[in-house]
Enzyme design. Sequence first.
Site, mmCIF file in Angstrom:
data_model
loop_
_atom_site.group_PDB
_atom_site.id
_atom_site.type_symbol
_atom_site.label_atom_id
_atom_site.label_comp_id
_atom_site.label_asym_id
_atom_site.label_seq_id
_atom_site.Cartn_x
_atom_site.Cartn_y
_atom_site.Cartn_z
ATOM 1 N N GLU A 58 10.123 -2.768 4.520
ATOM 2 C CA GLU A 58 11.500 -2.125 4.149
ATOM 3 C C GLU A 58 12.316 -1.666 5.412
ATOM 4 O O GLU A 58 13.420 -1.623 5.399
ATOM 5 C CB GLU A 58 11.557 -0.892 3.314
ATOM 6 C CG GLU A 58 11.060 -1.128 1.625
ATOM 7 C CD GLU A 58 9.576 -1.398 1.603
ATOM 8 O OE1 GLU A 58 8.816 -1.282 2.324
ATOM 9 O OE2 GLU A 58 9.093 -1.396 0.531
ATOM 10 N N PHE A 120 3.414 8.699 -9.572
ATOM 11 C CA PHE A 120 3.168 7.706 -8.897
ATOM 12 C C PHE A 120 4.470 7.005 -8.073
ATOM 13 O O PHE A 120 5.379 6.806 -8.779
ATOM 14 C CB PHE A 120 2.370 6.618 -9.811
ATOM 15 C CG PHE A 120 2.077 5.505 -8.723
ATOM 16 C CD1 PHE A 120 1.086 5.548 -7.662
ATOM 17 C CD2 PHE A 120 2.823 4.121 -8.867
ATOM 18 C CE1 PHE A 120 0.900 4.310 -6.915
ATOM 19 C CE2 PHE A 120 2.373 3.076 -8.093
ATOM 20 C CZ PHE A 120 1.528 3.152 -7.181
ATOM 21 N N GLN A 121 4.075 6.846 -6.858
ATOM 22 C CA GLN A 121 5.356 6.398 -6.063
ATOM 23 C C GLN A 121 6.711 7.200 -5.938
ATOM 24 O O GLN A 121 7.752 6.759 -6.084
ATOM 25 C CB GLN A 121 5.607 4.861 -6.075
ATOM 26 C CG GLN A 121 4.313 4.057 -5.709
ATOM 27 C CD GLN A 121 4.863 2.547 -5.659
ATOM 28 O OE1 GLN A 121 5.649 2.197 -6.435
ATOM 29 N NE2 GLN A 121 4.027 1.963 -4.440
ATOM 30 N N LYS A 170 14.013 4.332 -12.923
ATOM 31 C CA LYS A 170 13.794 3.229 -13.676
ATOM 32 C C LYS A 170 14.529 3.114 -15.118
ATOM 33 O O LYS A 170 14.813 2.181 -15.348
ATOM 34 C CB LYS A 170 12.123 3.076 -13.902
ATOM 35 C CG LYS A 170 11.909 1.667 -14.321
ATOM 36 C CD LYS A 170 10.345 1.202 -14.034
ATOM 37 C CE LYS A 170 10.271 -0.020 -14.701
ATOM 38 N NZ LYS A 170 8.813 -0.659 -14.391
ATOM 39 N N MET A 485 10.813 1.375 30.198
ATOM 40 C CA MET A 485 11.622 2.653 30.600
ATOM 41 C C MET A 485 10.591 3.854 30.583
ATOM 42 O O MET A 485 10.923 4.848 31.184
ATOM 43 C CB MET A 485 12.680 2.677 29.201
ATOM 44 C CG MET A 485 13.848 3.932 29.636
ATOM 45 S SD MET A 485 14.711 3.523 31.231
ATOM 46 C CE MET A 485 15.919 2.451 30.427
#
Lengths: 572, 164
Positions: A58, A120-121, A170, A485
Amino acid sequence: MSETSASSTVLTGAEIFVRSLQAEGVDLVFGYPGGAVLHIYDALYKQSQVSHVLVRHEQGGIHAAEGYAKSSDKPGVALVTSGPGATNAVTGIADAYMDSVPLVVFTGQVPTSMIGNDAFQEVDTVGITRPCVKHNFLVKDVKDLATTIKKAFYIATTGRPGPVVVDIPKDVTADSCEFEYPESIHMRSYNPKTRGHTGQIRRAIDLILSAKQPMIYTGGGVILGKGSEALTEFTRKLGYPITNTLMGLGAYPASDEQFVGMLGMHGTYEANMGMHHADVLIAIGARFDDRVTGNIEKFCPHAKIVHVDVDPASISKNVKVDVPIVGEVEPVLRELIRALDENGGQPDADALKAWWDQIREWRGQDCLKYDRDSELIKPQFVVQKFWELTGGDAFVTSDVGQHQMWAAQFYGFDKPNRWINSGGLGTMGVGLPFAMGVQLAHPDATVGCITGEASIQMCMQELSTCYQYQLPLKILNLNNRYMGMVRQWQEFFYQGRYAMSYMDALPDFVKLAEAYGHVGIQVDKPGDVEGALKEALAQKDRLVFLDFITDQSENVYPMIPAGAGQNEMILV
Amino acid sequence: MRHIISVLLENESGALSRVAGLFSARGYNIESLTVAPTDDPTLSRMTIVTSGSDEIVEQITKQLNKLVDVIKLLDLTSYPHIEREMAMVKVRVDEAGDREEVKRLADIFRGRIIDVTHKTYVIEITGEGSKLDAFLQALEPFPVQEVVRSGVMGIARGDVALQV
């Protein structure tokens, strides 16, 4: 779903989502499916107007959407699932927030009845993203979905742009209601200012014309505000020197005599000395970032400051200014040009000549010089050759670190929206997904990703996305086997104790590129650089991963060390 | 310097946390913060008491204005204004003589006793913060069990009004 008329129709939330995107003219969504967004993916599957690019993580999806937005005049759109989908997106969202990138990010959420139950999630996406978005929404009722999407695009793309997150449970995507997409939107709490204050414009012109040692300092706001043409006209009319910030490169043609290079920590000597000695500073679409100002106590000690910005909160935040002008860069520049014509006054020619003489003397330092006879590949040389071979006309993305500074210093950008990098958040790993977004927005353009062996490994998985969508990127890996760097700072400020900055156990990048279906080339001699670049550019339809084994000890010069003023640069 | 900032914002879930989050993220002081819906149920009104230099307070008002949910705000400190805070104080009064003495103190400060048991009083008192402080100081010899303060509310005097 086949209906296209504006007449109202009963649709599910998922269908409303897709129809709303179509109404916004979205042609591309970067995303990754998951449980909470399956209804939406099903609705996307049943139509062809909005394409979907499947990324491999993602974070890469958000960065790709950023690259798409930064290189075009459209917002980037991303779609991820709830929980880890949303948390993985956070780095990209924060990156877009810091660099004011117009993005609309849709996140799935657990059903409304389960919110707050540690389902969940489930994560509190609106809570997690709140400090790094321009605004965010949780849509609790399908009846609010279309209006919320309209608001999200409106907020993301107007005023000072930024990311907007829309969290959709959802069940909202399954519920249905009448669909009608609002034609326009009015929000009583959000009315970004466009035009500058006329009185302030006149005061600014008086101050600008009184200057003996002027400097124009512009930032990413000019690019975001499509003010490049107006800026060029304004600058040429005045004949004043101009410097761009890292985010502002390309807003004024780098090849022009009036351009004195980038300013700031790794800016040119002439730009920083010019800033330090300026008596009038004209700041446009820039935010006086600490990487630009150096020690704020020592910043532009002699200058009266005009500051044009669309965000009032950027004005007098770090540095107190004398003439603030709140408004969009493009219309304000047009107003400034008009006011300049109406004023009829001219800059002080003698003073300006003396000022340019001084600037040319500083320019004579040749602060970007490096050893051109080295037996090792100098990273600057690779960038310079790439600039030559692409006629300075490629889109260039970078990651974060030394290579980013060399890209900024040595690829002279003559056009806006060509230089895509992470300035504010400084996110390693952005280069490859940025480049994907750029290539998808400009399928026929040459897109180079200038990166390093440390940064590229942070979003490496996107090489797979590049293969799936046949994106013929040219990846220039400036491989010095160090987090360059970090190593440079350890050399300068930690007596050479190189703690954890050595990149051990590197993969064979050529084989890795090949494993992903691409072309890999390793180059370890300066004499082979040009040939390899030519070969890569000739492979029009293949991604070519060029692994340049560069000089490990090379540092980025010049440099304003932390705490120093702009006139206290370390030179080569 | 101390400032009282009144804010009108959309009465939506999350609006309060945007303001509170802004103050913590940017390291601004909050002395007190009160919020409730107004006569228009779609609007909330918030009163924030903060302190900082002029530059910081200017940034605070700009950053607040930048929040999409914020409709309008007013730095009351720039105008003649009235501020009020309420406190409820529970004091044990079971020692001999305490009942009379605490009642007398409450009267002096124009407080009201709004709950009485054979062991305790609850006293309600309203005024500027400094008056509440003075009252609490006066109560120091007595066993104060609980203090609850509302935080400051404010309104400008005369014609100046914060409205949509």
